[in-house]
Design an enzyme around this catalytic site. Structure first.
Site, PDB file in Angstrom:
ATOM      1  N   LYS A  12       0.837  -1.210   0.000  1.00 16.18           N
ATOM      2  CA  LYS A  12       0.000   0.000   0.000  1.00 16.18           C
ATOM      3  C   LYS A  12       0.863   1.249   0.000  1.00 16.18           C
ATOM      4  O   LYS A  12       2.019   1.224   0.470  1.00 16.18           O
ATOM      5  CB  LYS A  12      -0.939   0.039   1.206  1.00 16.18           C
ATOM      6  CG  LYS A  12      -0.286  -0.002   2.589  1.00 16.18           C
ATOM      7  CD  LYS A  12      -0.004   1.352   3.227  1.00 16.18           C
ATOM      8  CE  LYS A  12       0.689   1.240   4.569  1.00 16.18           C
ATOM      9  NZ  LYS A  12       1.244   2.408   5.135  1.00 16.18           N
ATOM     10  N   ASP A 153      -3.091  -2.359   9.242  1.00 15.20           N
ATOM     11  CA  ASP A 153      -3.104  -2.308   7.769  1.00 15.20           C
ATOM     12  C   ASP A 153      -3.616  -3.599   7.133  1.00 15.20           C
ATOM     13  O   ASP A 153      -3.785  -3.668   5.908  1.00 15.20           O
ATOM     14  CB  ASP A 153      -1.680  -2.049   7.235  1.00 15.20           C
ATOM     15  CG  ASP A 153      -1.228  -0.619   7.487  1.00 15.20           C
ATOM     16  OD1 ASP A 153      -2.084   0.258   7.670  1.00 15.20           O
ATOM     17  OD2 ASP A 153      -0.009  -0.383   7.485  1.00 15.20           O
TER      18      ASP A 153
HETATM   19  P1  ATP Z   1       3.405  -0.707   7.969  1.00 15.33           P
HETATM   20  O1  ATP Z   1       3.528  -0.010   6.667  1.00 15.33           O
HETATM   21  O2  ATP Z   1       2.173  -1.593   8.060  1.00 15.33           O
HETATM   22  O3  ATP Z   1       3.612   0.176   9.175  1.00 15.33           O
HETATM   23  P2  ATP Z   1       6.005  -1.752   7.396  1.00 15.33           P
HETATM   24  O4  ATP Z   1       5.836  -2.119   5.965  1.00 15.33           O
HETATM   25  O5  ATP Z   1       6.703  -0.478   7.740  1.00 15.33           O
HETATM   26  O6  ATP Z   1       4.581  -1.798   8.078  1.00 15.33           O
HETATM   27  P3  ATP Z   1       6.789  -4.435   7.869  1.00 15.33           P
HETATM   28  O7  ATP Z   1       7.568  -4.744   6.631  1.00 15.33           O
HETATM   29  O8  ATP Z   1       5.416  -4.947   7.976  1.00 15.33           O
HETATM   30  O9  ATP Z   1       6.783  -2.873   8.132  1.00 15.33           O
HETATM   31  O10 ATP Z   1       7.699  -4.962   9.065  1.00 15.33           O
HETATM   32  C1  ATP Z   1       7.768  -4.377  10.346  1.00 15.33           C
HETATM   33  C2  ATP Z   1       8.383  -5.407  11.305  1.00 15.33           C
HETATM   34  O11 ATP Z   1       7.430  -6.458  11.485  1.00 15.33           O
HETATM   35  C3  ATP Z   1       9.611  -6.099  10.746  1.00 15.33           C
HETATM   36  O12 ATP Z   1      10.779  -5.426  11.095  1.00 15.33           O
HETATM   37  C4  ATP Z   1       9.548  -7.511  11.346  1.00 15.33           C
HETATM   38  O13 ATP Z   1      10.302  -7.574  12.518  1.00 15.33           O
HETATM   39  C5  ATP Z   1       8.077  -7.709  11.722  1.00 15.33           C
HETATM   40  N1  ATP Z   1       7.365  -8.751  10.914  1.00 15.33           N
HETATM   41  C6  ATP Z   1       6.535  -9.692  11.393  1.00 15.33           C
HETATM   42  N2  ATP Z   1       6.026 -10.453  10.395  1.00 15.33           N
HETATM   43  C7  ATP Z   1       6.547  -9.990   9.251  1.00 15.33           C
HETATM   44  C8  ATP Z   1       6.414 -10.377   7.896  1.00 15.33           C
HETATM   45  N3  ATP Z   1       5.647 -11.405   7.493  1.00 15.33           N
HETATM   46  N4  ATP Z   1       7.070  -9.647   6.985  1.00 15.33           N
HETATM   47  C9  ATP Z   1       7.833  -8.599   7.377  1.00 15.33           C
HETATM   48  N5  ATP Z   1       8.032  -8.214   8.639  1.00 15.33           N
HETATM   49  C10 ATP Z   1       7.395  -8.899   9.590  1.00 15.33           C
END
Ligand code: ATP
Length: 306
Positions: A12, A153
């Protein structure tokens, strides 16, 4: 024979991200216009050996290796939590499963990578339980209600397209899809940013903002889209990683209609009026050692793939 179920789910971008003041429970109300991108996580489910529980394997495609290494494969992975939550909802033991995640969404980049995996798992496991155990499938709204308990999300990653997210972003109002394809360059930072840290910085800088009626926005072209893009968390993300401000300017000088921090960052999402220019700019950035991806939106929500 092993049952194999495959599902994909989108990344997203928050086209608009309005953030209110911190509430007594420590959370911030948000008002967000979400767009799903054709940068899709791919999740494959196979029956595991009896008694082995949920085993998670993570691979990457077009992502620097450190992103793959940052994803936990234990019970803290959102995919594992989805397996537990769906099993507990149906009052059954967590099934033995082998889960393979093909990651395309940068990790900790503000693009809902983990939430997208969780949404793909909800759809895949819902189907798996129906085919293997005859358990009636849950509707998308029921899956979204389960997912919302694990991450704000996740519901949007289930619905995809264009939607407004309120409360913590998990209450979704679907909107008609954009009628044009939007072209995005996603500039991936070497540093991750933790979402709670960015909200904490936001509280230092602001008491929170009021919300607009995002459903009445008129967006019929990339130019109109560029004009509505805004992110209340951008100031906080730029304060934490000042180099992002320069990158934003550089992308607009290179032809982006608008470049903005995506969600809590540190990814910079830059909107271009052509895919060709996006690809040219990726090459220019690569020459400077900056990693970027190209994608388009809208994209569908989490779905089964044959
Ligand atoms: P958002 O945009 O929803 O705030 P994000 O994209 O910034 O999230 P993610 O890539 O979802 O962040 O990852 C945040 C943290 O979640 C990672 O550093 C990891 O430790 C943890 N995590 C748990 N499950 C997963 C997964 N399936 N994929 C990635 N990270 C995961």
């Amino acid at each position: 024979m092993s049952k194999i179920i495959k599902a994909t789910a989108p990344a997203k971008v928050n086209l608009v991200f309005e953030v209110g003041g911190i509430q007594p429970d420590g959370y911030h109300p948000v008002n967000s216009l979400f767009l799903a991108l054709n940068l899709r996580e791919e999740l494959t489910l196979v029956n595991g050996e009896t008694g082995t529980g949920v085993s998670i394997y993570v691979h990457g495609q077009s992502l620097p290796e450190r992103h793959i290494q940052a994803v936990p494969t234990d019970e803290t992975n959102l995919v594992y939590k989805v397996a537990q939550a769906l099993a507990s909802h149906h009052n059954i033991p967590t099934p033995d499963l082998q889960v393979d995640i093909l990651k395309r969404i940068p990790v900790a980049g503000g693009m809902a990578g983990g939430s997208s995996d969780a949404a793909a798992m909800l759809v895949a496991l819902n189907e798996f339980l129906f085919q293997e155990q005859g358990i009636a499938r849950l509707s998308t709204a029921e899956l979204a209600a389960l997912g919302a308990k694990l991450g704000s999300d996740i519901p949007f990653c289930l619905y995809g397209g264009l939607a407004i997210g309120t409360n913590r972003g998990e209450q979704i109002q679907e909107l008609p899809d954009l009628e044009f394809e939007s072209n995005w360059l996603l500039c991936i930072s070497n540093q991750g940013l933790s979402t709670p840290l960015v909200f904490h910085k936001f509280d230092e800088l602001s008491t929170g903002n009021s919300f607009n009626d995002l459903g009445s926005l008129r967006i019929t072209s990339a130019q109109e889209l560029a004009a509505v893009m805004s992110n209340d968390l951008e100031g906080a993300a730029l304060a934490l990683i000042p180099a992002l401000a320069h990158l934003k300017e550089q992308l607009e000088e290179l032809g982006a209609l608008r470049a903005m921090v995506s969600g809590s960052g540190p990814t910079i999402a830059a909107l271009f009026d052509s895919a060709a220019r996006c690809h040219e700019v990726v090459e220019l950035l690569k020459a400077e050692g900056i990693f970027a991806l190209v994608s388009t939106g809208p994209s569908a929500g989490a779905r089964l793939e044959s």
